[in-house]
Design a protein around this motif. Structure first.
Motif, short mmCIF file in Angstrom:
data_model
loop_
_atom_site.label_atom_id
_atom_site.label_comp_id
_atom_site.label_asym_id
_atom_site.label_seq_id
_atom_site.Cartn_x
_atom_site.Cartn_y
_atom_site.Cartn_z
N ARG A 95 0.85 -1.19 0.00
CA ARG A 95 0.00 0.00 0.00
C ARG A 95 0.88 1.24 0.00
NH1 ARG A 95 -4.02 -1.36 -2.28
NH2 ARG A 95 -5.17 -3.05 -1.40
N PHE A 96 0.57 2.17 -0.87
CA PHE A 96 1.29 3.43 -0.91
C PHE A 96 1.07 4.21 0.38
CE2 PHE A 96 1.08 3.92 -5.82
CZ PHE A 96 2.22 3.16 -5.97
N THR A 97 2.10 4.90 0.83
CA THR A 97 1.97 5.82 1.94
C THR A 97 1.15 7.03 1.48
OG1 THR A 97 3.94 7.08 1.34
CG2 THR A 97 4.26 5.16 2.81
N ALA A 98 0.81 7.91 2.40
CA ALA A 98 0.07 9.13 2.03
C ALA A 98 0.87 9.95 1.02
CB ALA A 98 -0.25 9.94 3.27
N GLU A 99 2.18 10.07 1.24
CA GLU A 99 3.01 10.83 0.30
C GLU A 99 3.04 10.16 -1.07
OE1 GLU A 99 7.34 12.97 -0.22
OE2 GLU A 99 7.24 11.21 1.09
N GLU A 100 3.15 8.85 -1.10
CA GLU A 100 3.17 8.15 -2.38
C GLU A 100 1.84 8.31 -3.11
OE1 GLU A 100 6.23 4.44 -1.76
OE2 GLU A 100 4.35 4.42 -0.61
N GLN A 101 0.73 8.29 -2.38
CA GLN A 101 -0.58 8.53 -3.01
C GLN A 101 -0.59 9.91 -3.67
OE1 GLN A 101 -3.35 6.75 -3.46
NE2 GLN A 101 -2.83 4.96 -2.28
N GLU A 102 -0.10 10.92 -2.97
CA GLU A 102 -0.07 12.28 -3.52
C GLU A 102 0.81 12.34 -4.77
OE1 GLU A 102 1.13 14.89 -0.35
OE2 GLU A 102 -0.73 14.53 0.77
N ILE A 103 1.96 11.70 -4.71
CA ILE A 103 2.87 11.71 -5.86
C ILE A 103 2.23 11.00 -7.05
CG2 ILE A 103 5.09 10.81 -6.69
CD1 ILE A 103 5.15 13.39 -4.89
N ALA A 104 1.53 9.91 -6.80
CA ALA A 104 0.85 9.20 -7.88
C ALA A 104 -0.19 10.11 -8.54
CB ALA A 104 0.20 7.92 -7.36
#
Length: 145
Positions: A95-104
């Motif tokens: 699962r992506f972290t919150a930061e990874e979700q934003e970057i995606a």
């Protein structure tokens, strides 16, 4: 070029540069015309000059915005991009972290901004320009950009 495309590209660029994530080498142009399928599996990937050294989430995000594109390229519907990201994480087993979700979500606009620039420069029908106008606010909100 429309000001909203320039603004979107600038905000995406700033959000991607602000990321503090490790980079991986990956393909950054997973538009439909660059993929060939056999029996439901990816068989061939073309356009290897589109390699990029980016966070994994940025590569997945770019794919979620562009995967449904053919010719002319456009931006996938937001719901389709969200479903792609869920499926990507399910298959990845991570699962992506919150930061990874934003970057995606920021990166989901990256191919469309490139294609919108092309449309504006060449006087083409504004398919990506229109998609950015319709979707950028929500995608940028999800990107915290």
């Amino acid at each position: 070029m429309p000001a909203y495309v320039v603004d979107t590209a600038d905000r995406v660029r700033k959000r991607l540069l602000a990321a503090d994530l490790p980079c991986v080498l990956g393909h950054a142009d997973f538009e439909a015309q660059n993929l060939r399928w056999r029996d439901g599996d990816v068989w061939v990937v073309h356009d290897w000059d589109s390699l990029a050294w980016q966070p994994e989430a940025a590569l997945a995000g770019a794919a979620c915005g562009a995967l449904a594109s053919a010719s002319p390229p456009t931006l996938a519907p937001i719901e389709s991009s969200a479903a792609f990201l869920v499926a990507y994480q399910d298959l990845r087993g991570y699962r992506f972290t919150a930061e990874e979700q934003e970057i995606a979500w920021a990166a989901s606009l990256w191919p469309a901004a490139h294609n919108a620039r092309w449309e504006a420069v060449h006087g083409d029908t504004p398919v990506c320009c229109d998609a950015i106008r319709a979707q950028a606010a929500e995608r940028l909100r999800r990107a915290n950009a």
